[in-house]
Design an enzyme around this catalytic site. Sequence first.
Site, PDB file in Angstrom:
ATOM      1  N   CYS A   1      82.873  55.833  74.729  1.00 56.95           N
ATOM      2  CA  CYS A   1      82.033  57.018  75.018  1.00 56.95           C
ATOM      3  C   CYS A   1      80.578  56.653  75.309  1.00 56.95           C
ATOM      4  O   CYS A   1      79.813  57.486  75.791  1.00 56.95           O
ATOM      5  CB  CYS A   1      82.094  58.001  73.866  1.00 56.95           C
ATOM      6  SG  CYS A   1      83.762  58.471  73.442  1.00 56.95           S
TER       7      CYS A   1
ATOM      8  N   HIS B   1      76.204  62.552  73.896  1.00 58.16           N
ATOM      9  CA  HIS B   1      77.647  62.516  74.156  1.00 58.16           C
ATOM     10  C   HIS B   1      78.302  63.727  73.484  1.00 58.16           C
ATOM     11  O   HIS B   1      78.048  64.016  72.312  1.00 58.16           O
ATOM     12  CB  HIS B   1      78.222  61.200  73.617  1.00 58.16           C
ATOM     13  CG  HIS B   1      79.706  61.190  73.561  1.00 58.16           C
ATOM     14  ND1 HIS B   1      80.485  61.585  74.614  1.00 58.16           N
ATOM     15  CD2 HIS B   1      80.568  60.861  72.552  1.00 58.16           C
ATOM     16  CE1 HIS B   1      81.762  61.493  74.278  1.00 58.16           C
ATOM     17  NE2 HIS B   1      81.831  61.058  73.034  1.00 58.16           N
TER      18      HIS B   1
ATOM     19  N   ASN C   1      85.897  66.369  74.351  1.00 61.87           N
ATOM     20  CA  ASN C   1      85.229  65.067  74.437  1.00 61.87           C
ATOM     21  C   ASN C   1      85.806  64.306  75.635  1.00 61.87           C
ATOM     22  O   ASN C   1      86.951  63.864  75.580  1.00 61.87           O
ATOM     23  CB  ASN C   1      85.482  64.326  73.115  1.00 61.87           C
ATOM     24  CG  ASN C   1      84.946  62.906  73.130  1.00 61.87           C
ATOM     25  OD1 ASN C   1      84.510  62.388  74.149  1.00 61.87           O
ATOM     26  ND2 ASN C   1      84.998  62.254  71.978  1.00 61.87           N
TER      27      ASN C   1
HETATM   28  N1  ACO Z   1      94.062  71.713  62.969  1.00 59.21           N
HETATM   29  C1  ACO Z   1      94.188  72.058  61.676  1.00 59.21           C
HETATM   30  N2  ACO Z   1      94.010  71.194  60.669  1.00 59.21           N
HETATM   31  C2  ACO Z   1      93.686  69.929  60.988  1.00 59.21           C
HETATM   32  C3  ACO Z   1      93.535  69.501  62.312  1.00 59.21           C
HETATM   33  C4  ACO Z   1      93.727  70.449  63.329  1.00 59.21           C
HETATM   34  N3  ACO Z   1      93.616  70.153  64.638  1.00 59.21           N
HETATM   35  N4  ACO Z   1      93.196  68.199  62.315  1.00 59.21           N
HETATM   36  C5  ACO Z   1      93.124  67.814  61.041  1.00 59.21           C
HETATM   37  N5  ACO Z   1      93.448  68.858  60.235  1.00 59.21           N
HETATM   38  C6  ACO Z   1      93.520  68.890  58.780  1.00 59.21           C
HETATM   39  C7  ACO Z   1      93.709  67.512  58.196  1.00 59.21           C
HETATM   40  O1  ACO Z   1      95.074  67.160  58.212  1.00 59.21           O
HETATM   41  C8  ACO Z   1      93.166  67.708  56.800  1.00 59.21           C
HETATM   42  O2  ACO Z   1      94.172  68.320  56.023  1.00 59.21           O
HETATM   43  P1  ACO Z   1      94.504  67.799  54.524  1.00 59.21           P
HETATM   44  O3  ACO Z   1      93.200  67.970  53.791  1.00 59.21           O
HETATM   45  O4  ACO Z   1      95.600  68.663  54.105  1.00 59.21           O
HETATM   46  O5  ACO Z   1      94.852  66.348  54.705  1.00 59.21           O
HETATM   47  C9  ACO Z   1      92.066  68.752  56.973  1.00 59.21           C
HETATM   48  O6  ACO Z   1      92.298  69.378  58.241  1.00 59.21           O
HETATM   49  C10 ACO Z   1      90.680  68.175  56.966  1.00 59.21           C
HETATM   50  O7  ACO Z   1      90.664  67.081  57.856  1.00 59.21           O
HETATM   51  P2  ACO Z   1      89.361  66.241  58.041  1.00 59.21           P
HETATM   52  O8  ACO Z   1      89.669  64.999  58.807  1.00 59.21           O
HETATM   53  O9  ACO Z   1      88.689  66.119  56.711  1.00 59.21           O
HETATM   54  O10 ACO Z   1      88.501  67.220  58.950  1.00 59.21           O
HETATM   55  P3  ACO Z   1      86.998  67.056  59.330  1.00 59.21           P
HETATM   56  O11 ACO Z   1      86.246  68.231  58.843  1.00 59.21           O
HETATM   57  O12 ACO Z   1      86.462  65.694  58.997  1.00 59.21           O
HETATM   58  O13 ACO Z   1      87.031  67.145  60.927  1.00 59.21           O
HETATM   59  C11 ACO Z   1      87.087  65.779  62.932  1.00 59.21           C
HETATM   60  C12 ACO Z   1      87.836  66.235  61.670  1.00 59.21           C
HETATM   61  C13 ACO Z   1      86.806  66.993  63.775  1.00 59.21           C
HETATM   62  C14 ACO Z   1      87.974  64.809  63.699  1.00 59.21           C
HETATM   63  C15 ACO Z   1      85.766  65.089  62.536  1.00 59.21           C
HETATM   64  O14 ACO Z   1      85.999  64.121  61.536  1.00 59.21           O
HETATM   65  C16 ACO Z   1      85.078  64.459  63.714  1.00 59.21           C
HETATM   66  O15 ACO Z   1      84.631  65.117  64.615  1.00 59.21           O
HETATM   67  N6  ACO Z   1      84.916  63.109  63.765  1.00 59.21           N
HETATM   68  C17 ACO Z   1      84.266  62.423  64.835  1.00 59.21           C
HETATM   69  C18 ACO Z   1      85.238  62.142  65.949  1.00 59.21           C
HETATM   70  C19 ACO Z   1      84.511  61.686  67.219  1.00 59.21           C
HETATM   71  O16 ACO Z   1      83.434  62.128  67.496  1.00 59.21           O
HETATM   72  N7  ACO Z   1      85.092  60.809  68.016  1.00 59.21           N
HETATM   73  C20 ACO Z   1      84.420  60.453  69.238  1.00 59.21           C
HETATM   74  C21 ACO Z   1      84.191  59.052  69.462  1.00 59.21           C
HETATM   75  S1  ACO Z   1      85.640  58.453  70.053  1.00 59.21           S
HETATM   76  C22 ACO Z   1      85.551  57.620  71.550  1.00 59.21           C
HETATM   77  O17 ACO Z   1      84.689  56.833  71.781  1.00 59.21           O
HETATM   78  C23 ACO Z   1      86.708  57.755  72.496  1.00 59.21           C
END
Ligand code: ACO
Length: 314
Positions: free
Chosen positions: A113, A239, A269
């Site tokens: 990214c 980004h 993204n």
């Molecule tokens: N729908 C519903 N529930 C979900 C989903 C979904 N799509 N995805 C995950 N959950 C659940 C999980 O299973 C978890 O459940 P559990 O507690 O029963 O295990 C719960 O929701 C909480 O999950 P978390 O991972 O704690 O959720 P979080 O609030 O951290 O958000 C997210 C997740 C959005 C992925 C966040 O961590 C994030 O944005 N991270 C950064 C990712 C990023 O920016 N990547 C880009 C760079 S990548 C590149 O270079 C290609």
Amino acid sequence: MSAPQILSTGRALPRRVVTNQELSQRVDTSDEWVFSRTGIHSRHFCQEEHGLDLAQRAARQALERAGLGPEDIGVCLVATFTPDFASPSDACLLQQRLGLLEDTVCFDLNAACAGFLYGLKTAHALLADAPRPYALLLGCEVISRVMDMDDRNTCVLFGDGAGAVVLRRREDAVWHTVCGSRGDGQSIWVHGLGQGRPLIHMDGKSVFRFAVEVVERSIQQLLQAEGCGIDGLDLVVCHQANARIIDHVAKKLKAREGLFYKNMDRYGNTSAASIPIALDELVEQGALRPGMRVLAVGFGGGLTWAGALFRWDC
Ligand code: ACO
């Protein structure tokens, strides 16, 4: 000193729009969950198009708007981690489609990214010794190709698209950049050749922590180099991974409302394509005007990050 001058922009998105609602019919998720965690409502997925089709459309638009032809381009770079082929590169195939001359420097660059900003630095350096004074730089991704559509942790986050800019080198201009990487194969990765179907895997929490750290630090470093505070900036184009990452950084830096542009609600993204797509939208909206102080910052798999502070000049 010298700096890259962005002469024009272009973008192309696949026709098919996929909403959170549609994804919730495949995995256990909801529009409410995805939007509140990420700021994303919908994204585009390629169906009949290839990445190269998007790259070609975005590049043609940028060339047309710059009033240039293929014979003017000396450097052609495509930032991508999802090229159509492992080889030849998207850049070489684009060269063929656009009819760029044979001595054009053409290659793909993978900094995930952060790829577009790594590309901006690379194109600027290459232009110092290029056969012609203009570069075509694209971010182009078909991330739907490497997504596990049954993994709700990742399939709701990404989208496909391409953004392009035409650049030249201005010898009388100044810009500031930061670039870095932190070898880390655990936080986010896609299998390579010979390791089965490539699929994206991510530890979202770890990427989130990394992102807020390096984005804030990069902005602070660029502001220090420029000798201004956050209020001295006219626009920040980050980004577009996640609205919460951007809001977190904006709050820490006490940025005014609206300084950080956001459009992930409609695109998700799009990795290396997110910054040039955002720039193209901003140009279309008339929000980028000559003389504006613009800061762009990206982060991604690698782990990589890069930022640039420059004057908008087109
Ligand atoms: N729908 C519903 N529930 C979900 C989903 C979904 N799509 N995805 C995950 N959950 C659940 C999980 O299973 C978890 O459940 P559990 O507690 O029963 O295990 C719960 O929701 C909480 O999950 P978390 O991972 O704690 O959720 P979080 O609030 O951290 O958000 C997210 C997740 C959005 C992925 C966040 O961590 C994030 O944005 N991270 C950064 C990712 C990023 O920016 N990547 C880009 C760079 S990548 C590149 O270079 C290609």
